[in-house]
Design an enzyme around this catalytic site. Structure first.
Site, PDB file in Angstrom:
ATOM      1  N   GLU A  62       0.834  -1.198   0.000  1.00 38.77           N
ATOM      2  CA  GLU A  62       0.000   0.000   0.000  1.00 38.77           C
ATOM      3  C   GLU A  62       0.874   1.255   0.000  1.00 38.77           C
ATOM      4  OE1 GLU A  62      -3.991  -1.669   2.127  1.00 38.77           O
ATOM      5  OE2 GLU A  62      -2.558  -0.760   3.483  1.00 38.77           O
TER       6      GLU A  62
ATOM      7  N   CYS B 213       3.463   8.490   0.519  1.00 33.58           N
ATOM      8  CA  CYS B 213       4.114   7.655   1.519  1.00 33.58           C
ATOM      9  C   CYS B 213       4.319   6.283   0.869  1.00 33.58           C
ATOM     10  CB  CYS B 213       3.180   7.586   2.731  1.00 33.58           C
ATOM     11  SG  CYS B 213       3.827   6.632   4.098  1.00 33.58           S
TER      12      CYS B 213
ATOM     13  N   CYS C  50       7.022  -6.290   7.522  1.00 36.85           N
ATOM     14  CA  CYS C  50       8.187  -5.708   8.189  1.00 36.85           C
ATOM     15  C   CYS C  50       8.658  -6.680   9.261  1.00 36.85           C
ATOM     16  CB  CYS C  50       7.817  -4.371   8.838  1.00 36.85           C
ATOM     17  SG  CYS C  50       9.225  -3.535   9.609  1.00 36.85           S
TER      18      CYS C  50
ATOM     19  N   CYS D  12       7.509  -3.812  15.856  1.00 43.42           N
ATOM     20  CA  CYS D  12       7.071  -2.764  16.792  1.00 43.42           C
ATOM     21  C   CYS D  12       5.665  -3.096  17.290  1.00 43.42           C
ATOM     22  CB  CYS D  12       7.092  -1.394  16.125  1.00 43.42           C
ATOM     23  SG  CYS D  12       8.741  -0.971  15.518  1.00 43.42           S
TER      24      CYS D  12
ATOM     25  N   CYS E  76       2.381  -1.274  15.760  1.00 49.73           N
ATOM     26  CA  CYS E  76       2.258  -1.043  14.311  1.00 49.73           C
ATOM     27  C   CYS E  76       1.542  -2.210  13.639  1.00 49.73           C
ATOM     28  CB  CYS E  76       3.648  -0.852  13.717  1.00 49.73           C
ATOM     29  SG  CYS E  76       3.656  -0.740  11.926  1.00 49.73           S
TER      30      CYS E  76
ATOM     31  N   CYS F  26      -0.818   6.720   9.655  1.00 52.54           N
ATOM     32  CA  CYS F  26       0.460   6.143  10.084  1.00 52.54           C
ATOM     33  C   CYS F  26       0.214   4.850  10.849  1.00 52.54           C
ATOM     34  CB  CYS F  26       1.180   7.089  11.034  1.00 52.54           C
ATOM     35  SG  CYS F  26       1.676   8.629  10.314  1.00 52.54           S
TER      36      CYS F  26
HETATM   37  N1  SAH Z   1       9.685   1.407   9.340  1.00 53.21           N
HETATM   38  C1  SAH Z   1       9.985   2.781   9.270  1.00 53.21           C
HETATM   39  C2  SAH Z   1       9.145   3.464   8.225  1.00 53.21           C
HETATM   40  C3  SAH Z   1       7.652   3.393   8.525  1.00 53.21           C
HETATM   41  S1  SAH Z   1       7.212   4.916   9.169  1.00 53.21           S
HETATM   42  C4  SAH Z   1       9.807   3.435  10.607  1.00 53.21           C
HETATM   43  O1  SAH Z   1       9.242   2.811  11.484  1.00 53.21           O
HETATM   44  O2  SAH Z   1      10.282   4.547  10.767  1.00 53.21           O
HETATM   45  C5  SAH Z   1       5.786   4.559  10.036  1.00 53.21           C
HETATM   46  C6  SAH Z   1       5.668   5.573  11.158  1.00 53.21           C
HETATM   47  O3  SAH Z   1       4.378   5.400  11.754  1.00 53.21           O
HETATM   48  C7  SAH Z   1       6.689   5.335  12.253  1.00 53.21           C
HETATM   49  O4  SAH Z   1       7.131   6.577  12.731  1.00 53.21           O
HETATM   50  C8  SAH Z   1       5.899   4.628  13.328  1.00 53.21           C
HETATM   51  O5  SAH Z   1       6.452   4.875  14.585  1.00 53.21           O
HETATM   52  C9  SAH Z   1       4.527   5.229  13.151  1.00 53.21           C
HETATM   53  N2  SAH Z   1       3.431   4.388  13.568  1.00 53.21           N
HETATM   54  C10 SAH Z   1       3.364   3.045  13.544  1.00 53.21           C
HETATM   55  N3  SAH Z   1       2.170   2.629  13.995  1.00 53.21           N
HETATM   56  C11 SAH Z   1       1.463   3.747  14.290  1.00 53.21           C
HETATM   57  C12 SAH Z   1       0.152   3.982  14.752  1.00 53.21           C
HETATM   58  N4  SAH Z   1      -0.675   2.980  14.966  1.00 53.21           N
HETATM   59  N5  SAH Z   1      -0.252   5.260  14.941  1.00 53.21           N
HETATM   60  C13 SAH Z   1       0.579   6.289  14.659  1.00 53.21           C
HETATM   61  N6  SAH Z   1       1.818   6.125  14.178  1.00 53.21           N
HETATM   62  C14 SAH Z   1       2.257   4.874  14.008  1.00 53.21           C
HETATM   63 FE1  SF4 Z   2       8.259  -1.781  10.794  1.00 51.55          FE
HETATM   64 FE2  SF4 Z   2       6.034  -0.603  11.665  1.00 51.55          FE
HETATM   65 FE3  SF4 Z   2       8.193  -0.692  13.244  1.00 51.55          FE
HETATM   66 FE4  SF4 Z   2       8.223   0.875  11.076  1.00 51.55          FE
HETATM   67  S1  SF4 Z   2       6.875   1.107  12.856  1.00 51.55           S
HETATM   68  S2  SF4 Z   2       9.838  -0.523  11.762  1.00 51.55           S
HETATM   69  S3  SF4 Z   2       6.971  -0.344   9.674  1.00 51.55           S
HETATM   70  S4  SF4 Z   2       7.029  -2.474  12.518  1.00 51.55           S
END
Ligand code: SAH
Ligand code: SF4
Length: 347
Positions: free
Chosen positions: A84, A97, A104, A108, A111, A331
């Site tokens: 996506e 984006c 991934c 985290c 996420c 995000c």
């Molecule tokens: N993997 C990389 C690039 C993805 S960016 C990274 O993590 O930086 C995705 C962004 O969305 C990251 O800053 C992450 O911390 C944030 N994110 C993930 N899950 C989220 C959520 N449920 N609500 C708001 N931000 C979120």
């Molecule tokens: Fe991967 Fe989501 Fe963590 Fe970014 S925030 S590194 S996409 S698991």
């Protein structure tokens, strides 16, 4: 392929080098999806090339439009895997984006993409192609070309620095003057904190860096982001201090605010202390809820207090407004079902 590689293919096929530039422009400035479209190449050459090379592109599988104008695209790759991308139009710019992996591996806790695990890396072509398909879509909708997208952020599915070589190759193509011609200041790579990758990004590319910080103590960060066990906050902050900031490059910290987890005013004070003296911006991202994950959105009043505390400590802070939540495009909400490729009849 970058232009030099394309030139090698073209000359090996017995054609003049400039034909490679023509093909490169067709792909990266006119978003061609097949060799047949490249009508200023001799037909015999196109046919010969078609026996030696394939031009594979992503298919737009699904498009969803949010009430706030955000567009979410689901793409299908040649092997049936789905990814996506999210387009966010603003007054004078349109930001895409982009995803760098199917799923991934970083795990985290908050996420949605993490729930997929890592399925595979995207190729450089698949990374670049997300921008091309969206550009072509926007042009078909009447947005003036040739390149409606002004900015790309590598903040979709996947950890870009875990697919470093393909991301680097994609950036080189995206910045190429005879191709998409993005300026380095309009490209941002976001990472969860892979320290060696940050150093490489600084040395080997000229794009901007975003760090998903999300916590202010190692203990807290390790719980939310397993990558913190490998590289702690001290190592991460050192990598940010070492990141070259010439050519308009600067570092942004992203901080997802999780209610009752990392949104206290003590967290805000520690955050201000961590970034003190660094020429950085902090983006606060109120958590976007995900079904099945045990986190909640912070109270808006708390977000404001947190923000004001940072500003009071002379930290350049912004609260990111959530977009595309009604279509799960915000995000951390990107996830695409893993589907089997269509069965081939008779197989
Ligand atoms: N993997 C990389 C690039 C993805 S960016 C990274 O993590 O930086 C995705 C962004 O969305 C990251 O800053 C992450 O911390 C944030 N994110 C993930 N899950 C989220 C959520 N449920 N609500 C708001 N931000 C979120
Ligand atoms: Fe991967 Fe989501 Fe963590 Fe970014 S925030 S590194 S996409 S698991």
């Amino acid at each position: 392929m970058n232009l030099a590689e394309l030139e090698a293919v073209v000359t090996a096929a017995g054609e003049k080098r400039f034909r490679a530039q023509q093909i490169f422009r067709w792909m990266h400035q006119r978003y061609a999806r097949s060799l047949e479209e490249m009508t200023d190449l001799p037909k015999a050459f196109r046919e010969k090339l078609a026996t030696q090379a394939t031009l594979t592109t992503l298919e737009i599988d699904l498009t969803q439009r949010s009430s706030d104008g955000t567009l979410k695209f689901r793409f299908r790759a040649a092997d049936g895997k789905q990814i996506e991308s999210v387009c966010m139009p603003d007054e004078d710019r349109r930001t895409l984006c982009v995803s760098t992996q199917v799923g991934c591996a970083m795990g985290c806790a908050f996420c949605r993409t993490a729930t997929m695990g890592l399925v595979r890396n995207l190729s450089a072509g698949e990374i670049v192609e997300q921008a091309h398909r969206v550009n072509a879509f926007l042009i078909a909708e009447g947005v003036p070309g040739p390149r409606p997208l002004t900015n790309l952020v590598f903040m979709g599915m996947g950890e870009p620095l875990h697919n470093f070589d393909n991301v680097k190759r994609a950036l080189e193509i995206l910045e190429h003057a005879q191709g998409p011609n993005f300026s380095n200041r309009h490209l941002t790579v976001s990472t969860s904190g892979l320290v060696p990758g940050i150093a490489r990004l600084g040395e080997e590319t000229d794009v901007k860096l975003a760090i998903s910080l999300n916590a202010t103590t190692d203990e807290q960060r390790e719980k939310l982001m397993p990558v913190g066990k490998k590289w702690n906050l001290a190592a991460l902050m050192q990598a940010c201090r070492d990141f070259p900031t010439r050519q308009g490059r600067h570092v942004t910290f992203e901080y997802v605010m999780l209610a009752g987890v990392n949104d206290s005013l003590d967290d805000a004070k520690r955050l201000a202390k961590l970034v003190r003296g660094l020429p950085v911006k902090v983006n606060l991202i109120p958590y976007n809820a995900n079904p099945g994950l045990p986190f909640g959105a912070p109270d808006p009043a708390r977000v404001k207090e947190f923000h004001d505390l940072l500003v009071g400590q002379k930290v350049e802070a912004f609260t990111r407004k959530s977009r595309g939540q009604d279509i799960a495009a915000a995000c951390g909400q990107l996830v695409a079902p893993v589907v089997k490729p269509p069965e081939v009849a008779g197989s």
